[in-house]
Design a protein around this motif. Structure first.
Motif, PDB file in Angstrom:
ATOM      1  N   CYS A  66      28.243  -9.814  -1.162  1.00 14.30           N
ATOM      2  CA  CYS A  66      27.446 -10.599  -2.105  1.00 14.30           C
ATOM      3  C   CYS A  66      27.765 -10.173  -3.537  1.00 14.30           C
ATOM      4  N   ARG A  67      27.496 -11.070  -4.464  1.00 13.62           N
ATOM      5  CA  ARG A  67      27.775 -10.793  -5.872  1.00 13.62           C
ATOM      6  C   ARG A  67      26.663  -9.951  -6.472  1.00 13.62           C
ATOM      7  N   LEU A  68      27.086  -9.116  -7.404  1.00  9.98           N
ATOM      8  CA  LEU A  68      26.104  -8.362  -8.178  1.00  9.98           C
ATOM      9  C   LEU A  68      25.417  -9.295  -9.159  1.00  9.98           C
ATOM     10  N   GLY A  69      24.109  -9.149  -9.280  1.00  8.07           N
ATOM     11  CA  GLY A  69      23.371  -9.908 -10.273  1.00  8.07           C
ATOM     12  C   GLY A  69      23.305  -9.138 -11.579  1.00  8.07           C
ATOM     13  N   LYS A  70      22.389  -9.525 -12.405  1.00  6.35           N
ATOM     14  CA  LYS A  70      22.251  -8.872 -13.713  1.00  6.35           C
ATOM     15  C   LYS A  70      21.649  -7.476 -13.545  1.00  6.35           C
ATOM     16  N   PRO A  71      21.963  -6.567 -14.453  1.00  2.03           N
ATOM     17  CA  PRO A  71      21.320  -5.242 -14.415  1.00  2.03           C
ATOM     18  C   PRO A  71      19.817  -5.381 -14.626  1.00  2.03           C
ATOM     19  N   LEU A  72      19.058  -4.554 -13.915  1.00  4.37           N
ATOM     20  CA  LEU A  72      17.594  -4.621 -14.003  1.00  4.37           C
ATOM     21  C   LEU A  72      17.084  -3.653 -15.061  1.00  4.37           C
ATOM     22  N   GLU A  73      16.026  -4.057 -15.728  1.00  4.56           N
ATOM     23  CA  GLU A  73      15.389  -3.178 -16.712  1.00  4.56           C
ATOM     24  C   GLU A  73      14.308  -2.368 -16.008  1.00  4.56           C
ATOM     25  N   LEU A  74      14.682  -1.168 -15.590  1.00  7.10           N
ATOM     26  CA  LEU A  74      13.741  -0.303 -14.884  1.00  7.10           C
ATOM     27  C   LEU A  74      12.924   0.498 -15.884  1.00  7.10           C
ATOM     28  N   LYS A  75      11.638   0.633 -15.598  1.00  5.35           N
ATOM     29  CA  LYS A  75      10.753   1.374 -16.494  1.00  5.35           C
ATOM     30  C   LYS A  75      10.816   2.867 -16.206  1.00  5.35           C
ATOM     31  N   ARG A  76      10.341   3.639 -17.143  1.00  2.00           N
ATOM     32  CA  ARG A  76      10.418   5.089 -17.022  1.00  2.00           C
ATOM     33  C   ARG A  76       9.627   5.621 -15.832  1.00  2.00           C
ATOM     34  N   ASN A  77       8.561   4.928 -15.469  1.00  2.00           N
ATOM     35  CA  ASN A  77       7.750   5.392 -14.335  1.00  2.00           C
ATOM     36  C   ASN A  77       8.343   4.982 -12.983  1.00  2.00           C
TER      37      ASN A  77
ATOM     38  N   SER B 218       0.829  -1.206   0.000  1.00  2.00           N
ATOM     39  CA  SER B 218       0.000   0.000   0.000  1.00  2.00           C
ATOM     40  C   SER B 218       0.864   1.256   0.000  1.00  2.00           C
ATOM     41  N   LEU B 219       1.933   1.253   0.802  1.00  2.00           N
ATOM     42  CA  LEU B 219       2.817   2.411   0.869  1.00  2.00           C
ATOM     43  C   LEU B 219       3.551   2.634  -0.445  1.00  2.00           C
ATOM     44  N   SER B 220       3.989   1.549  -1.077  1.00  2.00           N
ATOM     45  CA  SER B 220       4.761   1.678  -2.320  1.00  2.00           C
ATOM     46  C   SER B 220       3.903   2.199  -3.462  1.00  2.00           C
ATOM     47  N   MET B 221       2.596   1.987  -3.392  1.00  2.00           N
ATOM     48  CA  MET B 221       1.706   2.475  -4.442  1.00  2.00           C
ATOM     49  C   MET B 221       1.568   3.994  -4.380  1.00  2.00           C
ATOM     50  N   ARG B 222       1.786   4.562  -3.171  1.00  2.00           N
ATOM     51  CA  ARG B 222       1.568   5.996  -2.987  1.00  2.00           C
ATOM     52  C   ARG B 222       2.839   6.821  -3.138  1.00  2.00           C
ATOM     53  N   LYS B 223       3.998   6.188  -3.049  1.00  2.00           N
ATOM     54  CA  LYS B 223       5.244   6.938  -3.056  1.00  2.00           C
ATOM     55  C   LYS B 223       6.072   6.625  -4.302  1.00  2.00           C
ATOM     56  N   LYS B 224       6.789   7.645  -4.761  1.00  2.04           N
ATOM     57  CA  LYS B 224       7.675   7.467  -5.912  1.00  2.04           C
ATOM     58  C   LYS B 224       8.907   6.685  -5.488  1.00  2.04           C
ATOM     59  N   LYS B 225       9.336   5.781  -6.328  1.00  2.56           N
ATOM     60  CA  LYS B 225      10.455   4.908  -5.979  1.00  2.56           C
ATOM     61  C   LYS B 225      11.704   5.293  -6.768  1.00  2.56           C
ATOM     62  N   ASN B 226      12.844   5.050  -6.141  1.00  3.89           N
ATOM     63  CA  ASN B 226      14.135   5.325  -6.778  1.00  3.89           C
ATOM     64  C   ASN B 226      14.970   4.053  -6.668  1.00  3.89           C
ATOM     65  N   TYR B 227      14.835   3.192  -7.653  1.00  2.61           N
ATOM     66  CA  TYR B 227      15.452   1.868  -7.575  1.00  2.61           C
ATOM     67  C   TYR B 227      16.924   1.888  -7.975  1.00  2.61           C
ATOM     68  N   TRP B 228      17.644   0.977  -7.354  1.00  6.37           N
ATOM     69  CA  TRP B 228      19.023   0.698  -7.760  1.00  6.37           C
ATOM     70  C   TRP B 228      18.978  -0.189  -8.993  1.00  6.37           C
ATOM     71  N   GLY B 229      19.977  -0.108  -9.845  1.00  6.46           N
ATOM     72  CA  GLY B 229      19.885  -0.760 -11.146  1.00  6.46           C
ATOM     73  C   GLY B 229      20.376  -2.183 -11.223  1.00  6.46           C
ATOM     74  N   PHE B 230      20.630  -2.832 -10.070  1.00  6.01           N
ATOM     75  CA  PHE B 230      21.170  -4.191 -10.104  1.00  6.01           C
ATOM     76  C   PHE B 230      20.415  -5.095  -9.138  1.00  6.01           C
ATOM     77  N   SER B 231      20.482  -6.390  -9.425  1.00  4.60           N
ATOM     78  CA  SER B 231      20.011  -7.383  -8.465  1.00  4.60           C
ATOM     79  C   SER B 231      21.195  -7.840  -7.620  1.00  4.60           C
ATOM     80  N   VAL B 232      20.904  -8.549  -6.532  1.00  5.12           N
ATOM     81  CA  VAL B 232      21.943  -8.990  -5.599  1.00  5.12           C
ATOM     82  C   VAL B 232      21.812 -10.491  -5.387  1.00  5.12           C
ATOM     83  N   ASN B 233      22.933 -11.210  -5.448  1.00  4.04           N
ATOM     84  CA  ASN B 233      22.926 -12.663  -5.246  1.00  4.04           C
ATOM     85  C   ASN B 233      23.819 -13.033  -4.068  1.00  4.04           C
ATOM     86  N   CYS B 234      23.215 -13.501  -2.968  1.00  2.00           N
ATOM     87  CA  CYS B 234      23.962 -13.925  -1.780  1.00  2.00           C
ATOM     88  C   CYS B 234      23.872 -15.436  -1.622  1.00  2.00           C
ATOM     89  N   THR B 235      24.889 -16.023  -1.042  1.00  2.00           N
ATOM     90  CA  THR B 235      24.859 -17.450  -0.721  1.00  2.00           C
ATOM     91  C   THR B 235      24.250 -17.702   0.656  1.00  2.00           C
TER      92      THR B 235
END
Length: 737
Positions: A247-258, A221-238
């Motif tokens: 932890c290792r960096l995962g693949k770059p994420l495809e973030l949308k314009r919104n 509910s909170l995330s629907m009301r607030k603008k998000k500023n995402y980091w561009g990578f995923s994270v892979n931990c053992t």
């Protein structure tokens, strides 16, 4: 290319042409070099050390130690972003790797930018085994601005758990958004590639042993009301990393314009605190509690969540040998005890040497065991001494304890008048602590709360320390601590009604802290094996009578009767990290004319015979007229000798032995009836001298007395240990002194 042909056509090329040619050759050479990545892996204790591994052709592999040198280590460490190398290790010191051995016979000059530039047999050409895997220890300092590509380390500046507004006042913060700081901006992480193993790492680095589910509807509910500023990578931990940055960096994420990340939402973590840190509604933390009997414990640490690792086996506490000791095993210990992941796996008895057996050796953990005792280990500790005792430093939750207490007026940050922050009339005010009954145990809690280690002194007068004038009023009184508390408010103390007859001012409580302390432990086995009874005539006990070493029924002028004495030897070891010294200096020692010696501590030990319900039936005490190093471990020099009015004390790694045949080394049991009893010895009973651990100052034995003989058995220090019964008879072999 036209410039190149022009230069080649010239009979005498210009300097500019030569420079251009060299640059072109270097560029072509670099483009032909294989692209590799390096990492430090294996049984490492610090982030800047480990088995050197190479990522090549989409596969991680190791490097053989043949012809490897410190020059190659320098190149590798710089490539990893460190300033250089401290040393390198052959023969798989950090454990054997798996998969390919990518490099062998590596020869570097030390000037290369990458190991790929160094001559070798070629990638994958090797006749080595993984028992020859090379390891390096790098300089702790990093190259400013250096970026690494395979982990989060150096890519992000900070990581935090940001609670939602309704959880802001909770201490500690156990739930919230996981955010990273990159280039000065806080960013959220998309949960599309997020796994429970990542949660485990985040909770562990913040001092929590576990994680749990949370109310997803609230955050959605909170995330629907607030603008998000995402980091561009995923994270892979053992799940075994000590910090999310490992932890290792995962693949770059495809973030949308919104600002969205597909169907993902911001990562939220909910952690489970250990029992000691569980929040309560009123104070933000629980009162001190009595922990259940664990199989593992920490001893000798100067701060919360650190210490020498000891395990319980067959009723006997023993230590762990540091062979193969690493962060995985250390983390199992930390989580088992209610802390987070391990910050450090310490070797070489860095937090003091233990006593008794070494129970575990060559410990190997997967990282997901519930207890250290579930890990694989070698029962045979042959060759391991207490100089190799393993220890840990754990991540603990941020409780804010240090913000509510301070030392004022001292000559250095480790001493001063104790001032605490309390609520008064709806506002927070600083004030002093009443010094009535203020002692070493209370001072220990203060130093622990401040993160300053152990208490070295507890002061009941602080007139010589000019504290903050606005904090002169007494705001806490009647403080009585058990010694296990993490903060002063957890100790028993008066509530709203302050009672301090002497007032504050010059009588405010003060402390002096130290990062190390002694730790005295009595050898229980020696007591058990040297116990006997002696009937001694009163005419030979006049000095002992003057020093109150006999029961009250003994008469001064009665020279014809005998006293029955329970004699034994005591061997007191200092297993701490600093010398044990008397509280008083030379000038304050007491001269005893009868025995013609000085007492540096009027009461050093209490000897008591107790009924089975704990009632005292006989007692004795030993004044420390001679605190000295009787013997020491190999390689340690004696420092304290009583002869010729010498310095008194017990050096770390040494012990002071009081033989059974010296005066007052007994309990007078002349008036004791036959029966079953508890024999108890307490060292430093008044806490006159600071120690890192007072719980091991008590030794107890079970004993049976039939009027002629006495049996002493099950002698143990602190917790119960099972021993064989020893029977001794009365000795009448009196030898006049």
């Amino acid at each position: 290319m036209s410039t190149l042909w022009f230069c080649l056509a010239m009979a005498f090329p210009s300097a500019l042409c030569i420079f251009s040619l060299l640059a072109l050759v270097q560029a072509q050479s670099e483009s032909q070099q294989p692209k590799i990545q390096l990492r430090l892996a294996g049984n490492k204790r610090k982030h800047y050390e480990g088995r050197l591994e190479v990522f090549y052709n989409n596969e991680w592999g190791t490097i053989c130690d043949d012809d490897f040198s410190i020059l190659a280590a320098q190149v590798a460490c710089r490539e990893l972003g460190f300033l250089g190398a401290v040393s390198w290790s052959p023969s798989a010191k950090f454990g054997q790797g798996e998969g390919r051995i990518w490099l062998d016979n590596v020869h570097c000059t030390g000037r290369e930018k990458s190991l790929a530039e160094c001559p070798s047999n070629g990638f994958g050409v090797s006749d080595c085994r993984h028992s020859e895997d090379v390891g390096v220890i790098c300089n702790q300092k990093r190259i400013p601005g250096h970026r690494i590509n395979n982990t989060l380390e150096e890519r992000v500046e900070e990581i935090r758990i940001r609670p939602i507004s309704s959880h802001l006042k909770r201490i500690p913060v156990t739930e919230g958004y996981v955010e990273i700081k990159e280039r000065g901006k806080w960013r959220q992480i998309c949960d599309e590639e997020w796994t429970p193993l990542n949660n485990r790492v985040v909770c562990g680095m913040y001092g929590f042993p576990g994680e749990k589910n949370y109310n997803n509807k609230v955050y959605k509910s909170l995330s629907m009301r607030k603008k998000k500023n995402y980091w561009g990578f995923s994270v892979n931990c053992t799940g075994n990393e000590a910090h999310l940055s490992s932890c290792r960096l995962g693949k770059p994420l495809e973030l949308k314009r919104n600002g969205t990340c597909g169907r993902g939402l911001p990562v939220v973590v909910s952690c489970v605190p250990g029992r000691a840190f569980a929040p309560s509604s009123s104070t933000g933390f629980r009162k001190a509690y009595r922990p259940e009997q664990p199989l593992v414990r920490l001893r000798g640490g100067s701060n919360i969540g650190e210490g020498r690792v000891e395990v319980l086996k067959n009723g006997v506490w023993g230590t762990v040998c540091d062979d193969n000791w690493n962060l995985r095993a250390a983390t199992i210990v930390c989580r088992e005890l209610g802390f987070g992941s391990a910050k450090e796996a310490l070797t070489g008895a860095k937090l003091g040497q233990g006593m008794g057996p070494v129970h575990m050796n060559e410990v190997e953990c997967s990282g997901f065991e519930k207890s250290l005792t579930d890990c694989y280990f070698n029962n045979d500790a042959l060759g391991c001494s207490h100089e190799e005792d393993a220890a840990v430093r754990c991540n603990i939750p941020a409780m804010g304890f240090q913000k509510r207490i301070r030392l004022s007026g001292g000559r250095n940050p480790y001493e001063g008048r104790v001032e605490v922050l309390t609520e008064k009339n709806g506002s927070l005010v600083w004030g002093t602590v009443c010094s009535e009954n203020w002692g070493m145990v209370e001072a220990m809690v203060v130093c622990r709360q401040l993160g300053l280690g152990f208490a070295s002194y507890a002061f009941q007068e602080t007139w010589y320390w000019a504290g903050d004038a606005s904090a002169d009023n007494v705001v806490m009184s009647g403080v009585r601590c058990s010694g296990t508390e993490m903060s002063l408010p957890q100790c028993l103390h008066h509530g709203k009604h302050i009672s301090c007859p002497k007032g504050g001012g010059r009588f405010a409580a003060g402390v002096s802290c130290s990062d190390s302390a002694p730790d005295l432990v009595l050898n229980a086995q020696l007591v058990e094996h040297t116990t006997y009874l002696e009937d001694r005539p009163m005419y030979a006990l006049q000095c002992a009578l003057e020093e109150n070493c006999l029961s009250s029924t003994a008469k001064k002028n009665d020279h014809s009767s005998y006293r029955r004495l329970l004699r034994f030897s005591s061997q007191i070891h200092n297993v701490g990290r600093s010398d044990f010294r008397p509280k008083l200096g030379y000038h304050a020692w007491t001269w005893h004319e009868c025995h013609r010696h000085y007492h540096s501590m009027e009461v050093f030990t209490h000897y008591d015979l107790l009924s089975l319900n704990g009632t005292k039936v006989a007692e004795g005490h030993k004044a420390s007229f001679c605190l000295e190093d009787t013997q020491c471990d190999e390689g340690i020099q004696k420092r304290y000798v009583c002869a010729n009015f010498g310095e008194q004390g017990i050096t770390v790694g040494c012990w002071d032995t009081y033989r059974h045949d010296i005066d007052c080394q007994w309990i007078d049991i002349t008036d004791v009836k036959p029966g079953d009893y508890i024999f108890q010895v307490v060292i430093n009973p008044n806490y006159d001298v600071a120690e890192s651990d007072y719980s091991n100052n008590i030794m107890k034995c079970k004993c049976r007395y039939d009027g002629y003989r006495i049996w002493m058995y099950h002698c143990h220090t602190g917790e119960l240990q099972k021993k064989n019964c020893v029977e001794v008879e009365v000795s009448n072999n009196f030898k006049p002194s």
